[in-house]
Design an enzyme around this catalytic site. Structure first.
Site, PDB file in Angstrom:
ATOM      1  N   TYR A  28      31.827  40.814 -15.148  1.00 16.47           N
ATOM      2  CA  TYR A  28      33.231  40.411 -15.172  1.00 16.47           C
ATOM      3  C   TYR A  28      33.411  39.043 -14.509  1.00 16.47           C
ATOM      4  O   TYR A  28      34.100  38.160 -15.036  1.00 16.47           O
ATOM      5  CB  TYR A  28      34.061  41.469 -14.454  1.00 16.47           C
ATOM      6  CG  TYR A  28      35.521  41.127 -14.271  1.00 16.47           C
ATOM      7  CD1 TYR A  28      36.406  41.205 -15.343  1.00 16.47           C
ATOM      8  CD2 TYR A  28      36.014  40.744 -13.024  1.00 16.47           C
ATOM      9  CE1 TYR A  28      37.759  40.908 -15.170  1.00 16.47           C
ATOM     10  CE2 TYR A  28      37.356  40.450 -12.850  1.00 16.47           C
ATOM     11  CZ  TYR A  28      38.214  40.527 -13.929  1.00 16.47           C
ATOM     12  OH  TYR A  28      39.548  40.221 -13.745  1.00 16.47           O
ATOM     13  N   SER A  72      40.900  34.988 -12.929  1.00 15.14           N
ATOM     14  CA  SER A  72      40.869  35.903 -11.785  1.00 15.14           C
ATOM     15  C   SER A  72      40.277  35.155 -10.606  1.00 15.14           C
ATOM     16  O   SER A  72      39.506  34.197 -10.788  1.00 15.14           O
ATOM     17  CB  SER A  72      39.995  37.123 -12.117  1.00 15.14           C
ATOM     18  OG  SER A  72      39.705  37.889 -10.960  1.00 15.14           O
TER      19      SER A  72
END
Length: 257
Positions: free
Chosen positions: A154, A141
């Site tokens: 995350y 990501s």
């Protein structure tokens, strides 16, 4: 059909929806046999019905559990043959201010996003080493490249995925196996829709305004489409990308440079 993919077994984790399902369809269209891996077997079966070609397999597993991963890969080998391609797409995103991030949330983000990639790579690598060739693509990501507020767990996990990618690429550089990461920005998936709903619920803003805020992070002012991520994966798994390894490729409209 593409000779680089035809008949080769590609395992895609988190394949029941979103980016994972799109990657599965893209690689199947190239002629690969797809091993669909995820928690929801019924959803995986629905994806299998949409795949072109035949010989595709399904296995339900928790990617953070070693025994579950080992059993799933054994089942997929029985159905589809030795693993030639692994796409570590399974992931989960939860947000919280740092001081409200519980140990449980922290461990959950590390388990699904990072430990899952580690375990699946260990499960797939013996086949690739035996064959003297292979492709591993980790879906990371932009949060693993630059970080975002309110998603410390995350972001840390995705930074870890990029570190794993770089280290494993060096270890396998002379084995005919490449290891790369694809780093999407905000993409049109269930995760983004949940984030939009969270903003709406907490702020009272409209869904359109919340979505525009996410799109505004992208210099192109748009939400990335799953097919764009899948096509980057397809290229990395092909022969033309044989010299590309250890890289983190952003699919994010110029957000990360």
């Amino acid at each position: 059909m593409n000779p680089a993919f035809e008949g080769r077994h590609a395992v895609v984790t988190g394949a029941a929806r979103g980016i994972g399902a799109e990657i599965a369809r893209t690689l199947a269209a190239q002629g690969a046999r797809i091993g669909l891996l995820g928690r929801d077997r019924a959803a995986l079966e629905r994806v299998r019905e949409t795949l072109p070609g035949g010989g595709h397999g399904v296995a339900a597993a928790d990617v953070a559990d070693p025994a579950s991963v080992a059993a799933a890969f054994e089942a997929l080998r029985t159905d589809c043959g030795p693993v030639a391609i692994l796409v570590n797409n399974a992931g989960q995103a939860e947000s919280a201010p740092f001081m409200k991030t519980s140990v449980e949330l922290w461990q959950r983000m590390l388990a699904v996003n990072l430990t899952g990639s580690f375990l699946c790579a260990q499960a797939a690598l013996p086949d690739m080493l035996d064959a003297g060739r292979g492709r591993i693509v980790n879906i990371a990501s932009t949060a693993g490249q630059k970080g975002y507020a309110y998603v410390a767990a995350y972001s840390a996990a995705k930074h870890g995925v990029i570190g794993l990618t770089r280290s494993l690429a060096l270890e396998l550089a002379r084995k005919g196996i490449t290891v790369n990461a694809v780093c999407p920005g905000y993409t049109d998936t269930d995760i983004l829709r949940a984030s939009v709903a969270n903003v709406v619920g907490k702020t009272g803003r409209s869904e359109a305004d919340a979505l525009a805020e996410f799109a505004g992070v992208n210099p192109q002012r748009r939400i990335v489409q799953p097919a764009e991520v899948a096509d980057a994966v397809r290229w990395l798994c092909g022969e033309a990308a044989a010299s590309v390894t250890g890289q983190s490729i952003s699919v994010a409209g110029g957000e990360v440079q």
